[in-house]
Motif scaffolding. Structure first.
Motif, mmCIF file in Angstrom:
data_model
loop_
_atom_site.group_PDB
_atom_site.id
_atom_site.type_symbol
_atom_site.label_atom_id
_atom_site.label_comp_id
_atom_site.label_asym_id
_atom_site.label_seq_id
_atom_site.Cartn_x
_atom_site.Cartn_y
_atom_site.Cartn_z
ATOM 1 N N ALA A 294 43.287 18.324 -15.510
ATOM 2 C CA ALA A 294 44.447 18.233 -14.656
ATOM 3 C C ALA A 294 44.074 19.199 -13.365
ATOM 4 O O ALA A 294 44.344 19.080 -12.270
ATOM 5 C CB ALA A 294 45.721 18.782 -15.074
ATOM 6 N N ARG A 295 43.463 20.337 -13.764
ATOM 7 C CA ARG A 295 43.204 21.384 -12.816
ATOM 8 C C ARG A 295 41.942 20.958 -11.889
ATOM 9 O O ARG A 295 42.151 21.002 -10.717
ATOM 10 C CB ARG A 295 42.808 22.562 -13.117
ATOM 11 N N PHE B 87 48.419 8.488 -24.129
ATOM 12 C CA PHE B 87 47.431 8.385 -23.239
ATOM 13 C C PHE B 87 46.477 9.541 -22.909
ATOM 14 O O PHE B 87 45.511 9.484 -22.885
ATOM 15 C CB PHE B 87 47.963 7.627 -22.163
ATOM 16 N N PRO B 88 47.208 10.745 -22.627
ATOM 17 C CA PRO B 88 46.452 11.995 -22.242
ATOM 18 C C PRO B 88 45.322 12.263 -23.183
ATOM 19 O O PRO B 88 44.253 12.618 -23.132
ATOM 20 C CB PRO B 88 47.269 12.992 -21.721
ATOM 21 N N ILE B 89 45.904 12.280 -24.545
ATOM 22 C CA ILE B 89 44.911 12.441 -25.664
ATOM 23 C C ILE B 89 43.694 11.740 -25.656
ATOM 24 O O ILE B 89 42.618 11.980 -26.046
ATOM 25 C CB ILE B 89 45.780 12.744 -27.096
ATOM 26 N N GLU B 90 44.127 10.410 -25.473
ATOM 27 C CA GLU B 90 43.103 9.467 -25.754
ATOM 28 C C GLU B 90 42.235 9.677 -24.470
ATOM 29 O O GLU B 90 40.974 9.323 -24.699
ATOM 30 C CB GLU B 90 43.721 7.942 -25.556
ATOM 31 N N VAL B 91 42.476 9.985 -23.292
ATOM 32 C CA VAL B 91 41.719 10.121 -22.182
ATOM 33 C C VAL B 91 40.754 11.285 -22.532
ATOM 34 O O VAL B 91 39.378 11.239 -22.502
ATOM 35 C CB VAL B 91 42.334 10.421 -20.777
ATOM 36 N N VAL C 137 45.151 12.367 -15.872
ATOM 37 C CA VAL C 137 45.270 12.297 -17.326
ATOM 38 C C VAL C 137 45.950 10.933 -17.406
ATOM 39 O O VAL C 137 46.064 10.397 -18.717
ATOM 40 C CB VAL C 137 46.059 13.510 -17.918
ATOM 41 N N TYR C 138 46.528 10.202 -16.681
ATOM 42 C CA TYR C 138 47.223 8.953 -16.831
ATOM 43 C C TYR C 138 46.499 7.929 -15.923
ATOM 44 O O TYR C 138 46.976 6.870 -15.873
ATOM 45 C CB TYR C 138 48.618 8.966 -16.380
ATOM 46 N N ARG C 139 45.152 8.127 -15.628
ATOM 47 C CA ARG C 139 44.293 6.987 -14.864
ATOM 48 C C ARG C 139 44.018 5.803 -15.773
ATOM 49 O O ARG C 139 43.545 6.230 -16.915
ATOM 50 C CB ARG C 139 43.222 7.601 -14.201
#
Length: 88
Positions: free
Chosen positions: A43-44, A16-20, A51-53
């Protein structure tokens, strides 16, 4: 069906983070940045949870579709009497 749902949710949550980042790059954000640098920047600037929204909606979608896909695969494999072990 449950094993398909679990496998789909695990894969979707992991990726999922890569998809975001991929979606945000498509709209012009993070130009010239690599994937991991973009994840770190996101993230910063917006917090680690950003990243997981939306991951729960994605998990609901993927669990249903993966579960149905695995169940139909097994159903048609049995119906067509396909031996997946290959030639002996």
């Amino acid at each position: 069906m449950a094993s398909g749902a679990i496998a789909g949710v695990t894969a979707a949550t992991t990726c999922f983070p890569i998809e975001v980042i991929r979606r945000r790059k498509m709209i012009g954000e993070f130009k010239g940045m690599g994937t991991f640098a973009a994840i770190a920047s996101l993230a910063r600037n917006e917090g680690a949870a950003s990243v997981y929204r939306g991951v729960f909606l994605n998990m609901a979608k993927v669990s249903v579709s993966s579960g149905i896909s695995f169940a139909l695969y097994e159903l048609f494999k049995d119906y067509l009497r396909v031996d997946v072990r290959g030639p002996v």
